[in-house]
Design an enzyme around this catalytic site. Sequence first.
Site, mmCIF file in Angstrom:
data_model
loop_
_atom_site.group_PDB
_atom_site.id
_atom_site.type_symbol
_atom_site.label_atom_id
_atom_site.label_comp_id
_atom_site.label_asym_id
_atom_site.label_seq_id
_atom_site.Cartn_x
_atom_site.Cartn_y
_atom_site.Cartn_z
ATOM 1 N N TRP A 11 0.820 -1.214 0.000
ATOM 2 C CA TRP A 11 0.000 0.000 0.000
ATOM 3 C C TRP A 11 0.851 1.260 0.000
ATOM 4 C CZ3 TRP A 11 -4.347 -0.314 -2.146
ATOM 5 C CH2 TRP A 11 -5.108 -1.483 -2.034
ATOM 6 N N ASP A 65 -1.494 6.938 6.205
ATOM 7 C CA ASP A 65 -2.576 6.095 5.696
ATOM 8 C C ASP A 65 -2.926 5.132 6.830
ATOM 9 O OD1 ASP A 65 -4.222 4.218 4.575
ATOM 10 O OD2 ASP A 65 -2.936 3.781 2.852
ATOM 11 N N LYS A 90 -13.017 -0.994 6.637
ATOM 12 C CA LYS A 90 -12.385 -1.943 7.554
ATOM 13 C C LYS A 90 -12.868 -1.678 8.980
ATOM 14 C CE LYS A 90 -8.696 -1.481 4.307
ATOM 15 N NZ LYS A 90 -8.779 -2.744 3.577
HETATM 16 C C1 LIG Z 1 -3.582 0.467 3.903
HETATM 17 C C2 LIG Z 1 -4.494 0.657 2.731
HETATM 18 N N1 LIG Z 1 -4.397 1.782 2.000
HETATM 19 C C3 LIG Z 1 -5.188 2.012 0.934
HETATM 20 C C4 LIG Z 1 -6.120 1.086 0.539
HETATM 21 C C5 LIG Z 1 -6.977 1.374 -0.663
HETATM 22 O O1 LIG Z 1 -8.244 1.681 -0.204
HETATM 23 P P1 LIG Z 1 -9.477 1.926 -1.182
HETATM 24 O O2 LIG Z 1 -9.840 0.611 -1.772
HETATM 25 O O3 LIG Z 1 -10.505 2.478 -0.224
HETATM 26 O O4 LIG Z 1 -9.073 2.922 -2.214
HETATM 27 C C6 LIG Z 1 -6.267 -0.105 1.256
HETATM 28 C C7 LIG Z 1 -7.286 -1.104 0.851
HETATM 29 O O5 LIG Z 1 -7.370 -2.185 1.321
HETATM 30 C C8 LIG Z 1 -5.428 -0.319 2.387
HETATM 31 O O6 LIG Z 1 -5.524 -1.445 3.092
#
Ligand SMILES: Cc1ncc(COP(=O)(O)O)c(C=O)c1O
Length: 363
Positions: free
Chosen positions: A106, A175, A199
């Site tokens: 991520w 994040d 989540k």
């Molecule tokens: C740590 C993290 N950042 C970003 C995201 C991306 O999120 P989204 O699908 O809401 O764009 C996720 C998705 O699982 C994630 O776990």
Amino acid sequence: MEGDRVRVFNFAAGPAALPLEVLQQARDELLDWRGSGMSVMEVSHRSKAFLAVARQSEADLRVLLSLPDHYRVLFLQGGATAQFAAIPMNLAGADSCVDYVSTGSWSNKAIGEARRYCRVQLAADAVDSGYHSVPPQSLWKLTDGAAYLHYTSNETIGGVEFPFVPQVDVPLVADMSSTILSRPIEVERFGLIYAGAQKNIGPAGLCVVIVREDLIGHARAGTPTLWDYKAMADEGSMLNTPPTFAWYCAGLVFQWLRRQGGLAVMAQRNRAKAELLYRAIDESGFYRNPVESSCRSWMNVPFTLAQPELDRSFLAEANAAGLANLEGHRSVGGMRASLYNAMALDGVVALTDFMRDFARRHG
Ligand SMILES: Cc1ncc(COP(=O)(O)O)c(C=O)c1O
């Protein structure tokens, strides 16, 4: 409790389990929301009734996180992924340098997107550890005058969690998609915190951004109005039609968290759940978690079986036992158990009992 009979223990990484009480309340209010004769999905986002939902959800979130007044809360669309671009657009000029810490999938996605908008420096990179640890801050290379430093406090796929909050002189951006609301945080150490909702906050469709007031109002030219934090803050996150049902559900989750006793209570429960599962893995001689112990995530626990050819039987038997969604992320395989707030200790006890029994039969 009513509903228990049909509900499985859902270990999904996101969209993930929601508290049963929240689902029951949403169900009970679905056809006739607070005497309106309509569902909450069928009323205007500009109606008094919905504006009250929006106000209350922000107020509850502020209490949960002890948010100081000089932080704004935005309820946005586009998921955390939209923020990978919106953050450099709002916080950095095109010539600016920004620092990022790479700890896995991520953070690398965030880095890839930021590179399209400004000069990205890698302050630290966990690639040499196979993304199984967080480089200690003493080894980081920080850029003088960086517009901000970005890190991913919990890597949802790798199960790697920061055991510390970085100490930097520039705005700290995190994040927190898979760790927000799992424990108290010292918000004042951050310039911006963002988290996709699906989540620990509510259903998919929302992304919560918490940003220090002085950091908004500087979006670069060309930033889409919908992604301009100032424009959104000025309009109460309602420049356009927000995902009203997701927002309402998030509000129910915040109230549920307050009824549980708040984030200190959640932290105790989350730590206990994670410890139970890691102990079962470490003592088994059959399962393995590759993450350095100080960086093991409380929220997402990846693990492998001694014999990968047993993966399919493990998942099939787990499913039959009411333990759902234990398959690891498609990019890494193996297993992963996500233990967000809505997963009760009972679920982890059932999982560890199952794991011990499976290992005894197949080990
Ligand atoms: C740590 C993290 N950042 C970003 C995201 C991306 O999120 P989204 O699908 O809401 O764009 C996720 C998705 O699982 C994630 O776990």
